[in-house]
Design a protein around this motif. Structure first.
Motif, mmCIF file in Angstrom:
data_model
loop_
_atom_site.group_PDB
_atom_site.id
_atom_site.type_symbol
_atom_site.label_atom_id
_atom_site.label_comp_id
_atom_site.label_asym_id
_atom_site.label_seq_id
_atom_site.Cartn_x
_atom_site.Cartn_y
_atom_site.Cartn_z
ATOM 1 N N ASN A 170 0.797 -1.220 0.000
ATOM 2 C CA ASN A 170 0.000 0.000 0.000
ATOM 3 C C ASN A 170 0.834 1.277 0.000
ATOM 4 O OD1 ASN A 170 -2.837 -1.081 0.290
ATOM 5 N ND2 ASN A 170 -1.873 -2.056 2.040
ATOM 6 N N LEU A 171 2.094 1.178 0.390
ATOM 7 C CA LEU A 171 3.001 2.326 0.330
ATOM 8 C C LEU A 171 4.267 1.892 -0.392
ATOM 9 C CD1 LEU A 171 2.561 3.723 3.953
ATOM 10 C CD2 LEU A 171 1.665 4.724 1.849
ATOM 11 N N PRO A 172 4.200 1.694 -1.716
ATOM 12 C CA PRO A 172 5.355 1.135 -2.441
ATOM 13 C C PRO A 172 6.563 2.058 -2.458
ATOM 14 C CG PRO A 172 3.660 1.880 -3.969
ATOM 15 C CD PRO A 172 3.057 1.957 -2.602
ATOM 16 N N ASN A 173 6.360 3.357 -2.329
ATOM 17 C CA ASN A 173 7.478 4.299 -2.352
ATOM 18 C C ASN A 173 8.027 4.606 -0.963
ATOM 19 O OD1 ASN A 173 7.238 4.667 -5.202
ATOM 20 N ND2 ASN A 173 5.497 6.026 -4.835
ATOM 21 N N PHE A 174 7.517 3.918 0.042
ATOM 22 C CA PHE A 174 7.962 4.129 1.417
ATOM 23 C C PHE A 174 8.847 2.964 1.826
ATOM 24 C CE2 PHE A 174 7.557 3.766 6.014
ATOM 25 C CZ PHE A 174 7.757 5.072 6.415
ATOM 26 N N ASP A 175 10.112 3.240 2.136
ATOM 27 C CA ASP A 175 11.067 2.212 2.525
ATOM 28 C C ASP A 175 11.084 2.100 4.049
ATOM 29 O OD1 ASP A 175 13.048 0.371 2.778
ATOM 30 O OD2 ASP A 175 14.658 1.621 1.953
ATOM 31 N N PRO A 176 10.524 1.043 4.624
ATOM 32 C CA PRO A 176 10.467 0.941 6.084
ATOM 33 C C PRO A 176 11.811 0.672 6.739
ATOM 34 C CG PRO A 176 9.625 -1.053 5.076
ATOM 35 C CD PRO A 176 9.867 -0.096 3.961
ATOM 36 N N THR A 177 12.812 0.271 5.955
ATOM 37 C CA THR A 177 14.125 -0.045 6.528
ATOM 38 C C THR A 177 15.085 1.121 6.491
ATOM 39 O OG1 THR A 177 14.972 -0.834 4.389
ATOM 40 C CG2 THR A 177 13.847 -2.428 5.797
ATOM 41 N N LYS A 178 14.654 2.253 5.980
ATOM 42 C CA LYS A 178 15.545 3.395 5.813
ATOM 43 C C LYS A 178 15.327 4.413 6.923
ATOM 44 C CE LYS A 178 16.742 7.020 2.479
ATOM 45 N NZ LYS A 178 16.418 7.608 1.154
ATOM 46 N N GLY A 179 16.423 4.900 7.490
ATOM 47 C CA GLY A 179 16.324 5.994 8.453
ATOM 48 C C GLY A 179 15.859 5.525 9.823
ATOM 49 N N VAL A 180 15.061 6.365 10.444
ATOM 50 C CA VAL A 180 14.615 6.120 11.815
ATOM 51 C C VAL A 180 13.494 5.081 11.824
ATOM 52 C CG1 VAL A 180 15.287 8.423 12.561
ATOM 53 C CG2 VAL A 180 12.996 8.037 11.666
ATOM 54 N N ASP A 181 12.912 4.899 12.988
ATOM 55 C CA ASP A 181 11.853 3.903 13.174
ATOM 56 C C ASP A 181 10.692 4.181 12.229
ATOM 57 O OD1 ASP A 181 10.590 1.730 14.881
ATOM 58 O OD2 ASP A 181 9.129 3.358 15.051
ATOM 59 N N ILE A 182 10.051 3.126 11.732
ATOM 60 C CA ILE A 182 8.997 3.263 10.739
ATOM 61 C C ILE A 182 7.819 4.060 11.276
ATOM 62 C CG2 ILE A 182 8.093 0.990 11.409
ATOM 63 C CD1 ILE A 182 7.024 0.688 8.580
ATOM 64 N N VAL A 183 7.487 3.889 12.551
ATOM 65 C CA VAL A 183 6.369 4.633 13.125
ATOM 66 C C VAL A 183 6.688 6.123 13.157
ATOM 67 C CG1 VAL A 183 4.975 4.962 15.188
ATOM 68 C CG2 VAL A 183 5.591 2.658 14.462
ATOM 69 N N GLN A 184 7.895 6.478 13.547
ATOM 70 C CA GLN A 184 8.283 7.880 13.585
ATOM 71 C C GLN A 184 8.299 8.483 12.190
ATOM 72 O OE1 GLN A 184 11.998 8.250 15.665
ATOM 73 N NE2 GLN A 184 11.252 7.241 17.516
ATOM 74 N N ARG A 185 8.763 7.733 11.194
ATOM 75 C CA ARG A 185 8.789 8.243 9.818
ATOM 76 C C ARG A 185 7.377 8.426 9.277
ATOM 77 N NH1 ARG A 185 11.650 4.833 5.868
ATOM 78 N NH2 ARG A 185 11.201 6.634 4.552
ATOM 79 N N LEU A 186 6.500 7.470 9.562
ATOM 80 C CA LEU A 186 5.118 7.614 9.114
ATOM 81 C C LEU A 186 4.456 8.830 9.745
ATOM 82 C CD1 LEU A 186 3.899 3.903 9.112
ATOM 83 C CD2 LEU A 186 4.058 5.408 7.119
ATOM 84 N N GLU A 187 4.670 9.025 11.027
ATOM 85 C CA GLU A 187 4.078 10.183 11.700
ATOM 86 C C GLU A 187 4.667 11.487 11.164
ATOM 87 O OE1 GLU A 187 4.755 9.463 15.800
ATOM 88 O OE2 GLU A 187 3.052 8.067 16.021
ATOM 89 N N ARG A 188 5.972 11.494 10.895
ATOM 90 C CA ARG A 188 6.590 12.700 10.341
ATOM 91 C C ARG A 188 6.046 13.005 8.940
ATOM 92 N NH1 ARG A 188 12.522 11.809 8.603
ATOM 93 N NH2 ARG A 188 11.296 10.704 7.012
ATOM 94 N N ASP A 189 5.978 11.982 8.075
ATOM 95 C CA ASP A 189 5.431 12.195 6.736
ATOM 96 C C ASP A 189 3.958 12.602 6.793
ATOM 97 O OD1 ASP A 189 7.902 11.472 5.889
ATOM 98 O OD2 ASP A 189 7.315 9.538 5.019
ATOM 99 N N ALA A 190 3.236 12.063 7.752
ATOM 100 C CA ALA A 190 1.831 12.439 7.901
ATOM 101 C C ALA A 190 1.702 13.918 8.254
ATOM 102 C CB ALA A 190 1.169 11.583 8.977
#
Length: 277
Positions: A170-190
């Motif tokens: 559902n998020l093909p352009n979102f790399d969950p292994t890159k950078g900080v924790d996936i939850v923090q990245r999702l919240e930041r992008d949101a």
């Protein structure tokens, strides 16, 4: 189902050219080509085994909600332009409603007023009024669609609790292994998406006004330009807000899943220790 998706996407592109009068044959052919191209892209994307460009393709009805909202905006603005041009008596109620919305939203620093003020000088008052009522109608519909989406989200209609949400699909352009924790990245992008969605209706007219010094100014004088310009101006910010809210919702699902896993691990009794340990 794939053919139906492609047909509906092509129909959105074709509706303004089909309903608006005085559309030249060259423009109609160009619109038809774009409609076919968009349909092919959608059918190819949804039929592919691996995700590509379209987000939330396996998290219905998110994309359907956005498509229905965009469809309603395009059809409504097109119908308004058609009835204004033809001047039929049947359009009195619909046109009057749009005029009332234009008057209500015509206050200082409102998105509608900023859009009208960003148009270059020298345009007729009649054209400015048409842009005003069209923008007010599209903006009102976009806010109504956003409200319906938020209510459905609050009631738990999306994502569906009985289905598993696959982040990669559902998020093909979102790399969950890159950078900080996936939850923090999702919240930041949101947060970034929501902020852009709120700012764009106010900043985009200013950017259009500044761009007139470098390129040909946007006047929205042609029927198709007005329909697509106003529709995209109203839909893109709301779509960004919806995307941000959806990504934040996904981050909360991941956080809740982690909490359940941690609680399950804590509930498992530890094996008895040996006397020699």
């Amino acid at each position: 189902m794939l053919i139906l998706r492609g047909f509906l996407v092509a129909l959105v592109f074709l509706i303004p050219a089909l309903l608006l009068p005085e559309i030249s044959q060259d423009i109609a052919q160009g619109v038809t080509f774009l409609a076919i191209l968009a349909a092919v892209v959608v059918v190819t994307e949804y039929s592919a085994a691996y995700p590509g460009l379209i987000e939330f393709r396996d998290a219905k009805p998110y994309n359907r909600t956005r498509f229905v909202l965009f469809f309603v905006i395009v059809v409504s603005v097109t119908t308004l332009q058609r009835e204004i041009m033809l001047g039929t008596d049947a359009a009195n109620l619909f046109t009057s409603f749009a005029i009332v919305l234009g008057s209500v939203l015509d206050f200082s620093f409102s998105p509608v007023a900023l859009l009208v003020s960003s148009l270059p000088p020298g345009l007729s008052n009649e054209h400015l009024v048409v842009v005003q009522v069209s923008a007010a109608l599209a903006y009102t519909l976009s806010l109504a669609g956003l409200g319906i989406f938020l209510v459905g989200l609050a009631l738990g209609y999306w994502p569906r609790r009985a289905e598993i949400f696959n982040v990669w699909v559902n998020l093909p352009n979102f790399d969950p292994t890159k950078g900080v924790d996936i939850v923090q990245r999702l919240e930041r992008d949101a947060q970034i998406n929501v902020a852009l969605g709120i700012i764009l209706p106010f900043s985009l007219p200013a950017l259009l006004h500044l761009s007139s010094f470098l390129v040909q100014p946007v006047t929205l004088e042609t029927q198709l330009a007005l329909v697509w310009g106003v529709s995209l101006w109203a839909f893109i910010p709301v779509s960004l807000v919806m995307r941000g809210v959806a990504m934040y919702r996904v981050s909360q699902l991941i956080r809740a899943q982690r909490r359940r896993v941690a609680e399950a691990q804590d509930a498992v009794p530890l094996p008895p220790q040996s006397a020699y340990s």
